[in-house]
Design an enzyme around this catalytic site. Structure first.
Site, PDB file in Angstrom:
ATOM      1  N   ARG A  50      28.259  44.492  68.905  1.00  0.00           N
ATOM      2  CA  ARG A  50      29.644  44.028  69.101  1.00  0.00           C
ATOM      3  C   ARG A  50      30.251  44.655  70.368  1.00  0.00           C
ATOM      4  O   ARG A  50      31.412  45.028  70.401  1.00  0.00           O
ATOM      5  CB  ARG A  50      30.529  44.344  67.886  1.00  0.00           C
ATOM      6  CG  ARG A  50      30.084  43.695  66.603  1.00  0.00           C
ATOM      7  CD  ARG A  50      30.205  42.179  66.637  1.00  0.00           C
ATOM      8  NE  ARG A  50      29.612  41.614  65.434  1.00  0.00           N
ATOM      9  CZ  ARG A  50      28.330  41.293  65.308  1.00  0.00           C
ATOM     10  NH1 ARG A  50      27.499  41.478  66.324  1.00  0.00           N
ATOM     11  NH2 ARG A  50      27.857  40.793  64.196  1.00  0.00           N
ATOM     12  N   SER A 101      35.068  38.997  59.900  1.00  0.00           N
ATOM     13  CA  SER A 101      34.781  40.395  59.552  1.00  0.00           C
ATOM     14  C   SER A 101      35.807  41.295  60.231  1.00  0.00           C
ATOM     15  O   SER A 101      35.892  41.312  61.458  1.00  0.00           O
ATOM     16  CB  SER A 101      33.383  40.790  60.025  1.00  0.00           C
ATOM     17  OG  SER A 101      32.421  39.973  59.420  1.00  0.00           O
ATOM     18  N   GLU A 130      36.406  45.597  63.893  1.00  0.00           N
ATOM     19  CA  GLU A 130      35.727  44.707  64.835  1.00  0.00           C
ATOM     20  C   GLU A 130      36.784  43.862  65.549  1.00  0.00           C
ATOM     21  O   GLU A 130      36.619  43.477  66.698  1.00  0.00           O
ATOM     22  CB  GLU A 130      34.759  43.805  64.066  1.00  0.00           C
ATOM     23  CG  GLU A 130      33.990  42.857  64.935  1.00  0.00           C
ATOM     24  CD  GLU A 130      32.953  42.069  64.160  1.00  0.00           C
ATOM     25  OE1 GLU A 130      32.915  40.847  64.345  1.00  0.00           O
ATOM     26  OE2 GLU A 130      32.191  42.660  63.376  1.00  0.00           O
TER      27      GLU A 130
END
Length: 342
Positions: free
Chosen positions: A159, A229, A325
């Protein structure tokens, strides 16, 4: 005069921006950015707003990247796709599959634009963008100069990429180059995919299974606002993972190439009995604990308070500290998400 950001973020949080500009080509994007800079205003480029949480009203210009177009070149061993940054990611996955170009199916139904995909190095069900990324085309915002970064130059991580670090606020992504190998190899390491037979499976079957898993587990942002998420899956040192596995032998864990171990944030949250917990209008989703939702006209303060509560509970039980995230946007730009919920 301000403009509501509610239609432009999938959390459906109602904050405003001073200006919102829709850029359909590079020139419009550059001139909007340069105009805001001349006026001394903060400026940010947004795709579909599927990975952001606006904490307050934004004091500047939000540019919506709507640069479109898909070009395909075929070579002996691969299909090469050149895709405008404003194209919808899932529509691209479908387009590739409909045209018999497999390789993106594990990434089906990830919300957002193609241009956002390298920023986060998006990933799901065992595949990350870096597996198929050939290059990223950007434009330097100050000079208008074009840059093409190879996948290696993008410095992809979990990420993470150069676009979240050195190049943040310096460049705009205008297109992404993908290379889909004709030697298709299915990735069947996660969830329902492990039940499929690698010898006979088709890309369409993988696509269908991924779509089924995502639609049954994940809430539709049109019904309950969310940004997918909310937390990253934590990557911990091997000794910390061993310690945790001694106490919780059934904890899902995924050894990484560098010796570290990735844990499942959703499982950690679930073990703390947090599914369905609410603070104000924000809630932990009942099917997928990794997702925080706007259940009832949540404010950004509700979401931040809930994220803090989840992080504390998981940290106290497992000594593992979750990081968002989702990117947090303050009055004049991105702020440190971990600090915001610590």
């Amino acid at each position: 005069m301000t403009h509501s950001l509610k239609p432009w973020n999938t959390f459906g949080i109602d904050h405003c921006a001073k200006h919102i500009v829709c850029a359909e080509n590079e020139q419009q994007l550059l001139s909007a950015w340069q105009q805001a800079t001349r006026e001394g205003l903060p400026v940010m480029i947004l795709g579909e707003g599927s990975n952001v949480l606006f904490l307050e009203n934004y004091a500047g210009t939000v540019i919506l990247n709507r640069l479109k177009g898909i070009e395909v070149n075929e070579t002996a061993d691969a299909w090469h796709l050149h895709v405008g940054a404003g194209e919808n990611w899932h529509q691209l996955v479908r387009y590739a599959l409909d045209n018999n170009m497999p390789g993106l199916e594990n990434l089906a139904l990830i919300p957002g634009c193609v241009g956002s995909s390298p920023i986060q190095n998006i990933g799901a069900y065992g595949v990350e963008l870096q597996r198929v990324c050939d290059y990223v085309d950007c434009v330097e915002l100050e000079t208008g100069k074009r840059l093409r970064l190879s996948a290696a130059e993008c410095r992809f991580g979990y990420r993470d990429s150069i676009f979240k670090n050195e190049y943040q606020d310096r460049v705009a992504i205008v297109a992404v180059g993908l290379r889909l190998s004709k030697q298709w190899q299915p990735v069947l390491t996660y969830g329902d995919l492990t039940c499929l037979d690698p010898k006979t499976v088709t890309a369409q079957q993988v696509f269908d299974a991924v779509c089924h898993m995502r639609t049954t587990k994940l809430p539709d942002p049109k019904v309950n606002g969310n940004a997918g998420s909310f937390f990253k899956n934590p990557v911990v040192a091997a000794d910390i993972a061993m310690e945790l596995l001694e106490r919780f032998p059934n904890a899902p864990h995924y050894p990484q190439a560098d010796g570290s171990v990735k844990l499942a944030a959703g499982w950690l949250i679930d073990q703390c009995q947090l599914k369905g917990v609410t603070i104000g209008g924000a809630a932990v989703h009942r099917q997928q604990a990794l997702v925080l939702i706007n259940a009832n006209d949540a404010t950004s303060k509700d979401v931040v308070a809930l994220a803090h509560h989840v992080r504390q509970k998981v940290g106290e039980k497992f000594n593992v500290w979750l990081e968002p995230e989702v990117r947090f946007i303050g009055r004049s730009g991105e702020v440190n998400a971990v600090e915001s919920i610590a």
